[in-house]
Design an enzyme around this catalytic site. Sequence first.
Site, PDB file in Angstrom:
ATOM      1  N   GLU A 134       0.825  -1.214   0.000  1.00 19.54           N
ATOM      2  CA  GLU A 134       0.000   0.000   0.000  1.00 19.54           C
ATOM      3  C   GLU A 134       0.855   1.260   0.000  1.00 19.54           C
ATOM      4  O   GLU A 134       0.528   2.240  -0.676  1.00 19.54           O
ATOM      5  CB  GLU A 134      -0.934  -0.012   1.214  1.00 19.54           C
ATOM      6  CG  GLU A 134      -1.952  -1.132   1.234  1.00 19.54           C
ATOM      7  CD  GLU A 134      -3.039  -0.954   0.181  1.00 19.54           C
ATOM      8  OE1 GLU A 134      -3.822  -1.907  -0.007  1.00 19.54           O
ATOM      9  OE2 GLU A 134      -3.118   0.120  -0.455  1.00 19.54           O
ATOM     10  N   ARG A 192       0.527   3.772  -3.315  1.00 20.55           N
ATOM     11  CA  ARG A 192      -0.101   5.063  -3.012  1.00 20.55           C
ATOM     12  C   ARG A 192       0.925   6.180  -2.862  1.00 20.55           C
ATOM     13  O   ARG A 192       0.783   7.240  -3.474  1.00 20.55           O
ATOM     14  CB  ARG A 192      -0.938   4.962  -1.733  1.00 20.55           C
ATOM     15  CG  ARG A 192      -2.031   3.920  -1.789  1.00 20.55           C
ATOM     16  CD  ARG A 192      -2.987   4.067  -0.628  1.00 20.55           C
ATOM     17  NE  ARG A 192      -3.790   2.860  -0.414  1.00 20.55           N
ATOM     18  CZ  ARG A 192      -5.004   2.850   0.108  1.00 20.55           C
ATOM     19  NH1 ARG A 192      -5.583   3.975   0.469  1.00 20.55           N
ATOM     20  NH2 ARG A 192      -5.661   1.713   0.279  1.00 20.55           N
ATOM     21  N   THR A 205      -1.321   0.609 -10.482  1.00 18.66           N
ATOM     22  CA  THR A 205      -2.572   0.022  -9.988  1.00 18.66           C
ATOM     23  C   THR A 205      -3.346   0.961  -9.073  1.00 18.66           C
ATOM     24  O   THR A 205      -4.476   0.658  -8.706  1.00 18.66           O
ATOM     25  CB  THR A 205      -2.289  -1.313  -9.275  1.00 18.66           C
ATOM     26  OG1 THR A 205      -3.496  -2.048  -9.125  1.00 18.66           O
ATOM     27  CG2 THR A 205      -1.648  -1.081  -7.911  1.00 18.66           C
TER      28      THR A 205
END
Length: 668
Positions: free
Chosen positions: A299, A303, A650
């Site tokens: 993550e 991000r 993604t």
Amino acid sequence: MAYINSNTHSEPILPLHSHRKTQNFAVGIGPKIYLRVTEKYVLAIVIIAFTLVFLGASYLPSISNQDDVVVRAIRNVESGFKPVVKDPHGHGNGEVRADHRGHEVEKFNDKAKSDIEIQQEINSMKAHLELNHKKMKTLESRLQSVLKTHADNHPKANDIPDIKQKKPISDVENKNTEPAAAPFDVAKTKGEGDYTGKFFNPEPEDPVAKERRSQVVEMMKLAWDKYKEHAWGHNELKPISKRGHSSGIFGGNTAFGATIVDGMDTLWMMGLTERFNAGRDWIASQLNFETPSDVSVFEVNIRFIGGLLSCYGFTGDDVFKDKAAMIADKLLPAFNTPTGIPLALVNLNRKTGKNYGWASGGASILSEFGSLHMEWWYLSKVTGNPVYYEKVKRIREVLNSLSLPNGMYPNYLNPRTGKWGQTHVSIGALGDSFYEYLLKVWLQTNKEDTEAKRMYDTAVKGVETHLLKTSNGGLKYLGEYKNGRVDAKMGHLTCFAGGMFALGAQYSDNEKHYMDLGADIAHTCHESYVRSATGLGPEYFRLDGPNEAVAQRQNEKYYILRPEVLETHYYMYRLTKDNKYREWAWEAVEAINKHCRTPDGFSGLRDVSKPNSAKDDVQQSFFLAETLKYLYLIFSDDNVLPLDQYVLNTEAHPFPIASSEAWKYPVQ
């Protein structure tokens, strides 16, 4: 500068006793004492000595007065240099002074000093201050040199504030009175002959698309502004509670500004430069990634590192590149395994990694360690540091050394033994972005990474052979392979695959087949939306039984503002120009505004099967990074973020394709 502690109590010049006595005689009231001549002389000497001491003490500087001679002398020396500098961490009122005036000048003790001693101490202090002055001047000179070099190499437009903090450009409002051209000229930022500026927010030619896109921009403004108002610096917003929110993937109760970093490139693309400037300033001064907790490598990568690198690719601003490298360095301990396959979690303080206990006996997860390549390859390119690419290259080597059960990649791999875990295969949760990155890394490298393309083709054939099924109602879906059978369940996450098949179709041996497959998946996922009471799809839906494309279990009926269905609609519209995908996207916009919108942002739903579903009170950071970005792109023309210039990770963070026009500026 060191000072003597003001709380130190000095000893009196003479010892004090409750009953003072001298040997052979008492001092005090008593009979008259007759002394010999020698004793008289001794007594006279003692009295004279006491008199001199007390007379001298009366001329010493007062120890209770801060304006004594010594302190005034020190202040006079200090007063010659008092520059004010900006506190980079924003503590207090934002300013610190070179003389540290916030610290009280502490007092000297009672011990008298000679004029020479006092002068020597003053000279020493003065020399210390002059040395600091010279150091400050040297640093100032070096800073000016760096700024000049940066300015010469990276001429800036007004879209990003410079070191003087110019007033930010106002956001471009989507009104008919505004010009159709981009509000800032990125071509000037990028340099003569580079036309990346045209790749962002030119107005759509279709008036309906233009109006709908303006509504998406308005949604972005609400989501960002309310986050800034109620949760600035926190990871996410709770729009009903009007406060910050953070989940375990960010290390628990941390404030890494996930929404800021995730939403920045969407702001840039929409021309919302004032908001972009505010985010850039926060990143530059506040983003540090200090926490004693475990964070998700996956993550944080998609991000934070992805979001920062995307902004660097758009602007060439080194702040974004440097922060991305700083965070990647903090994740490196995850790769300290016998195979080089990274662990899922890293403790940033202890610099140790670990895996989830539930993941097939502590295995690493395919979608996580398989979704690092785009970011870390690009990071090595822009920093010149090969360590990042070497880490993901090792992952590729391990994968290519393994045999594939039934031609498929299982979701679990043991990082210690290098062996597959249980045979669970999914192109949704636990597997999804691994497949996506194989195709996109090939595109990102301008089709030079042929190994990635070969692996993608192999993986897609395995997926088609074992996971692709058709329901009794004629809906094609991608199930989950478990223990030799396929479960007729499809997740919202799996819905990205329609766009992936379409994106890779033109590079396959059967373009029509894969375009049709993309369209079939898009249709099935759209059905999961229209068959719910809210017009929004559940987290999972089943394709067996009497009610297809509908969630059966209560814990699968939630919607958390996910983007995957819209992601596929975007690619299908961009590649086919079939207007139904725009219509389907607009249906989703209306449903989100009807059911998820609050006065203070957007919230997920607990049960899409209920028209008045309760809200979960979380505005996910990926709502700004992905959901709103894909909606914006669907209603934009092809000249906004062209597919031959950019490839999205993604988390929908765009990276420039090697050797393209978009690539030229940041990577020399």
